[in-house]
Each structure stands twice: as C-alpha cells, then as structure tokens.
Motif scaffolding. Structure first.
Motif, short mmCIF file in Angstrom:
data_model
loop_
_atom_site.label_atom_id
_atom_site.label_comp_id
_atom_site.label_asym_id
_atom_site.label_seq_id
_atom_site.Cartn_x
_atom_site.Cartn_y
_atom_site.Cartn_z
N VAL A 1 3.79 5.81 -5.60
CA VAL A 1 3.72 5.90 -7.06
C VAL A 1 2.61 6.85 -7.50
N VAL A 2 1.44 6.72 -6.88
CA VAL A 2 0.31 7.58 -7.25
C VAL A 2 0.61 9.04 -6.94
N THR A 3 1.18 9.30 -5.76
CA THR A 3 1.45 10.69 -5.36
C THR A 3 2.49 11.33 -6.25
N VAL A 4 3.59 10.62 -6.51
CA VAL A 4 4.65 11.19 -7.34
C VAL A 4 4.15 11.40 -8.76
N THR A 5 3.38 10.46 -9.29
CA THR A 5 2.82 10.61 -10.64
C THR A 5 1.91 11.83 -10.72
N VAL B 1 10.49 19.87 -14.31
CA VAL B 1 10.74 18.68 -13.50
C VAL B 1 11.54 19.04 -12.26
N ALA B 2 12.49 19.97 -12.41
CA ALA B 2 13.32 20.38 -11.28
C ALA B 2 12.47 20.98 -10.16
N THR B 3 11.47 21.75 -10.53
CA THR B 3 10.62 22.36 -9.51
C THR B 3 9.67 21.35 -8.87
N GLN B 4 9.47 20.20 -9.51
CA GLN B 4 8.56 19.19 -8.96
C GLN B 4 9.28 18.15 -8.12
N VAL B 5 10.61 18.18 -8.13
CA VAL B 5 11.37 17.21 -7.34
C VAL B 5 11.15 17.45 -5.85
N VAL B 6 11.18 18.71 -5.45
CA VAL B 6 11.06 19.04 -4.02
C VAL B 6 9.70 18.61 -3.48
N PRO B 7 8.57 18.98 -4.11
CA PRO B 7 7.29 18.50 -3.58
C PRO B 7 7.20 16.98 -3.52
N ALA B 8 7.79 16.30 -4.52
CA ALA B 8 7.75 14.84 -4.52
C ALA B 8 8.50 14.27 -3.32
N LEU B 9 9.68 14.82 -3.04
CA LEU B 9 10.46 14.34 -1.89
C LEU B 9 9.71 14.56 -0.59
N TRP B 10 9.14 15.73 -0.42
CA TRP B 10 8.43 16.01 0.83
C TRP B 10 7.15 15.18 0.95
N ALA B 11 6.47 14.99 -0.17
CA ALA B 11 5.25 14.18 -0.13
C ALA B 11 5.57 12.74 0.28
N VAL B 12 6.64 12.18 -0.27
CA VAL B 12 7.01 10.81 0.11
C VAL B 12 7.47 10.77 1.56
N ALA C 1 0.82 -1.20 0.00
CA ALA C 1 0.00 0.00 0.00
C ALA C 1 0.86 1.26 0.00
N TYR C 2 1.95 1.21 0.76
CA TYR C 2 2.87 2.36 0.81
C TYR C 2 3.49 2.60 -0.57
N ALA C 3 3.95 1.53 -1.21
CA ALA C 3 4.56 1.68 -2.53
C ALA C 3 3.55 2.23 -3.54
N LEU C 4 2.30 1.73 -3.45
CA LEU C 4 1.27 2.23 -4.36
C LEU C 4 0.98 3.70 -4.12
N ALA C 5 0.90 4.11 -2.84
CA ALA C 5 0.65 5.51 -2.52
C ALA C 5 1.77 6.40 -3.01
#
Length: 538
Positions: free
Chosen positions: A12-16, A208-219, A6-10
């Motif tokens: 993948v969905v969040t980063v996508t 993509v560079a500006t989206q790296v930070v939100p992705a890291l914090w979201a994970v 479930a964690y892996a799925l969440a």
C-alpha cells in the motif's frame, strides 16, 4: 500472520508513493523497492542458512541487475545521461528477469522430483500461449511506437521466459500451500503483467497509465522479498522427497504447441504483410530447446524402464539375489574349466513358516541370502532358484577350495538368527559339482579332461564293457562250431555287443563330467540330495 500484514502495508505504501510522486522521487521509490527484497534475501541467507541456496543467489544477481535499471531511470530523471542508455536499460532488465526466472526454475525442479517431463510440457504450453499474446496484442503496439528491433526482441524474450516459468510453476500447484511459494508465484505473475502493461501503456498520455507499470514491478519485487522472509523459505529451495511421477506425453498437445508459433507468425502474410520474424526465430528456438530437453528426458525414462525390467526379470524380488533364470544365464555365459556350483537347500525351514508365519520365513530367507553373499568371495554369484534353495557359482576353484567354501557357507547359515523376537536355527545341505580343471571346455560335448570323482564309475563301466565283449566273442565262436545253434548264438553276441557299447558310452560320460551348465547344476542337485539321505560330517 505478521509477515502478511507487513507485506500488505509495504504494498500500500509503495503503490501510494508511486502514484503520488513523479520524476526523481518516483525513480527513488522504485530503487528502494528493488533493494528491499535484496536485503531480505541477504538476511535469509545469513541468519537461516537454508539448504540449497543457489536459487537465492540467482535471485540476488537478478535483483542487482534490475537495481541497475532503476539507477539508470533515476539518473535520467536527474539529467544524467548514460551513453547507449536507451538500449542498456532493456538489456539489464532482460538479464535481471533472467536471474529471477532462473531462481524460480531451480525451485520448480526441486519441487518436482522425477517429473521433469511434466515441467517441460507445462513450460511448452506457456511458450505456446506467448505466441498469440505477442502477435495480436504486444507486437502491434511496439510497431506503432516504432520500437527498435532489439527492443522488440528483448520484449519477446521476456514474455517467453515469463510464460514458460509460470507454466512450469503451475505444475507444482499441489505444493502451493507453502506461503513462500505463493509469494514467488505472485512475483512472477506480476512481472509478466508489468511487461505486458509496459507495452500497452507506452504511448498513453494519462499519468496514471504510466504509473501502472512501476507499481506492478515494485509489488513484484516486494513479493519476492516476502518469499524470502516467509518461514517456509527455509525448505523452499530444498529438494522435495516425493514418489517420482511418469507423466504421459500427449502428442496432440505437443503438436498443437509446436504449430502455434509458425502459424501465428505466418498469419500476416495472408493479408499482404510480412511474417513475424522475431516470433518465428526466437519463439522457434525456445520451443526447439524445450522439445529437445523433453525428448532427452523421454529417452532417459525409457532406458531406466528397460533397465528396471531387465533387473526384475533376472533378480529375486524378496532377497535381491539373482533368480533362477538370472543365475543360470550367468553360469552359461561363464561356463568353462574351473567352474564350481554349490546347490544349497535349507534345513528346518518349513517349521519356521508353520509356527512363526510366512513373514518370518521371508525374513529368514533374506538373512540367509545376506549371509551367503557375505561368505562368497568377490566374483562369485549367489542366486535363489526357488523356495528355500540357493545356488552358488564360483570360478577358478578345485575340489579343495570348493569344499572349503561349502564348510564356510554351512557355518555362516547355521549361526543362530533372531526373527520376530524368536531365536531361529536353520541349517543347510550343500551339494558340490565341478567342471574339469584342464583347458577350456568345448560346450558342444564332453572332453576327456573332466575326470574328478567320476573315475570310479568310469572304471566300473569299462569292466562291464570288457565282460560284454568277451561274451560276444564266445557267442560268435559257438555260432561257428555249431551251425544248428548259430542263430541263437549270434543273437546273444549282438546283445552283448550292444551292452558293451552302452557301457563304453557311460564310461565316456563319467570321465567327461558335466558337459553343460544345466548338467552341472543337476549334478550338484543330485549330490545335495545324496547328502540329505546320507548325512556327512561337515
């Protein structure tokens, strides 16, 4: 495991979603990713009711503040401006990270009982690593972006706190087998990566560079939520019972850590620049706080070690009673009028060692020690002075009270006991000695107030002295009437006078009673052996 999937799925969905969306949609995904772990922690607290819930409460506070940051971002994307939002968002983010880091720090301390020094050392290493990373990687990027001083200070504070927490969490790497703790570690590591990436990608035009930070914090948010949902989270915040460790402080490592920030912060001066004031101030303050905590921990360790050594030096390891040195030292300190000593020697103890073994004999000694301690009133001293011999010291007693205590001790020790499945009967022979009951004693010598049971011996010594003096007088008269035998008569008179002096000294000692603590113990010992040779009715 279902949680891992479930964690892996969440993730993948969040980063996508973050990579696919922009503007308000991206901010909304960030808001949901922050609320999800808060809901997981709330469920964990309500359904599982874990012990020591403080870390989870701190995490809820931190996630709430970070959610406020995400709301500000969503409002900005929707055109809703908040006064001072440019500074409020970094402050909320720093406070939110502080809440999450505080929760992690509590978990670390509960997983390292007795190893506070090791945790502080690891945190110092993390803080030392922050100096070069800040000076050579992050600070130049912030300066190029003309970031305000307040923003730079907050970025440095986040970096120091994250690296200190990661360093201390490495100290508990041996317990990383629990999945909940692994998720927690991943969350803090991703938070650090997000802080670094936010600085490095601040002025990059690629989307993509500006989206790296939100992705890291979201994970990172999702990892914290997974830590709360993991079954091991029930025990994650409970103290771990482990043998305390005594880490050795390596002064070379400590010196290196203390010198990193001043050296790195002052390097720009060498090529004509300005010293790094944020690093020299904030970094030094953090290091000073950790060093003071380490020094305090070392002082506590030293005090505990000295106390333990003093206890071991004065107590018997087998029974926990005072040993010979300890009980004699206490007796010497309190020696004076009204002090009674009871010298106890066990009867029928050797056959127990011979038939049941020494382990059974040790158990007998422990049970006897407990019975003696229970029979003596508060304020009395009980010590084991060797083998199967014990010493009782009591204050404010006379012959009647001492005899009553002797009978009570005899009855307590003589009661049957069970050792190694066998009924065991031991007895005890007790010798009693008392100081005088008058004024306080002079430790420099005997006083005439100590009479007690010695009066009989004193009277006999005085009679002997009188007889010797009479013989001396007769010898002197004979010397005067018969000059031819004067020499022999005078010699006889001198011998009689010497005998009289010895007898008078013996009388004085007998009247005075024991003059020192050792003499008092020796007197009790002698009486104990007298009782063994001539058994008396108890």
């Amino acid at each position: 495991m279902i949680l891992h999937r479930a964690y892996a799925l969440a993730v993948v969905v969040t980063v996508t979603a973050l990579l696919a969306f922009d503007g308000p949609a991206e901010s909304f995904v960030m808001l949901i990713s922050g609320l999800a772990p808060a809901a997981a922690i709330g469920w964990h607290l309500r359904r599982r009711r874990p012990g020591g819930p403080l870390p989870w409460h701190l995490a809820l506070v931190g996630l709430g503040l970070l959610t406020g940051t995400n709301l500000l971002g969503l409002g900005a994307d929707l055109g809703i401006e908040v006064p001072g939002g440019g500074l409020v968002a970094p402050v909320l983010m720093a406070a939110g990270f502080l809440g999450l880091l505080s929760a992690s720090a509590v978990v670390v301390t509960r997983h390292t009982p007795g190893d506070g020094g090791g945790v502080i050392d690891a945190a110092l290493i993390g803080v030392g690593a922050a100096g070069p990373l800040w000076e050579f990687v992050l600070r130049p990027r912030l300066a190029a972006a003309h970031a305000p001083a307040a923003v730079q200070l907050l970025a440095l504070a986040n970096l120091l706190a994250l690296l200190a927490t990661l360093g201390s969490m490495r100290r508990i790497a041996r317990t990383m087998g629990t999945g909940s703790l692994r998720y927690l570690y991943v969350s803090i590591a991703l938070g650090l990566a997000g802080v670094v990436a936010s600085v490095l990608t601040a002025d990059l035009p690629h989307p993509v560079a500006t989206q790296v930070v939100p992705a890291l914090w979201a994970v990172a948010y999702l990892s914290f939520g997974a830590a709360a949902l993991h079954p091991a989270a029930v025990t994650l915040t409970e103290p771990v019972r482990r043998q305390p460790e005594r880490p050795t402080l390596r002064l070379a490592h400590l010196g290196a850590v203390l010198s990193i920030n001043p050296v790195v912060g002052g390097l720009p001066v060498l090529w004509g620049g300005k010293a790094d004031a944020p690093l020299l101030s904030v970094g030094t303050l953090v290091v000073i706080g950790l060093v003071l905590a380490r020094i305090g921990q070392l002082l506590r360790q030293r005090a505990e070690a000295e106390s333990a050594l003093a206890h071991r030096a004065s107590h018997d390891e087998l029974t926990g009673l005072l040993n010979r040195h300890g009980v004699l030292a206490r007796l010497e300190e309190s020696f004076g009028a009204g002090v009674g000593v009871l010298y106890c020697d066990l009867d029928r103890f050797k056959p127990i060692n011979d038939t049941l073994g020494h382990l059974a004999g040790d158990e007998v000694l422990r049970q006897v020690a407990a019975r003696l301690r229970a029979a003596v009133r508060p304020g009395g001293l009980v010590g084991r002075i060797g083998g199967d011999e014990f010493l009782i010291v009591c204050h404010g007693v006379d012959a009647t009270r001492a005899d009553a205590l002797r009978r009570r001790l005899t009855a307590a020790v003589g009661a049957p006991m069970t050792v190694a499945g066998h009924r065991v009967d031991v007895g005890v022979t007790i010798g009693t000695a008392l100081t005088g009951s008058g004024p306080a004693l002079d430790r420099s010598g005997p006083t005439p107030d100590r009479r007690g049971t010695a009066s009989g011996r004193a009277g006999a010594a005085l009679v002997q002295a009188g007889t010797a003096l009479d013989e001396a007088g007769v010898g002197a008269a004979t010397a005067g009437s018969a000059p031819a035998t004067a020499g022999a008569a005078l010699a006889t008179a001198g011998t009689a006078l010497a005998t009289a002096g010895t007898a008078l000294a013996t009388a004085g000692t007998a009247l005075a009673g024991p003059g020192t603590a050792e003499q008092l113990v020796a007197e009790a010992d002698r009486k104990m052996y007298d009782r063994k040779r001539r058994p008396v009715t108890v």
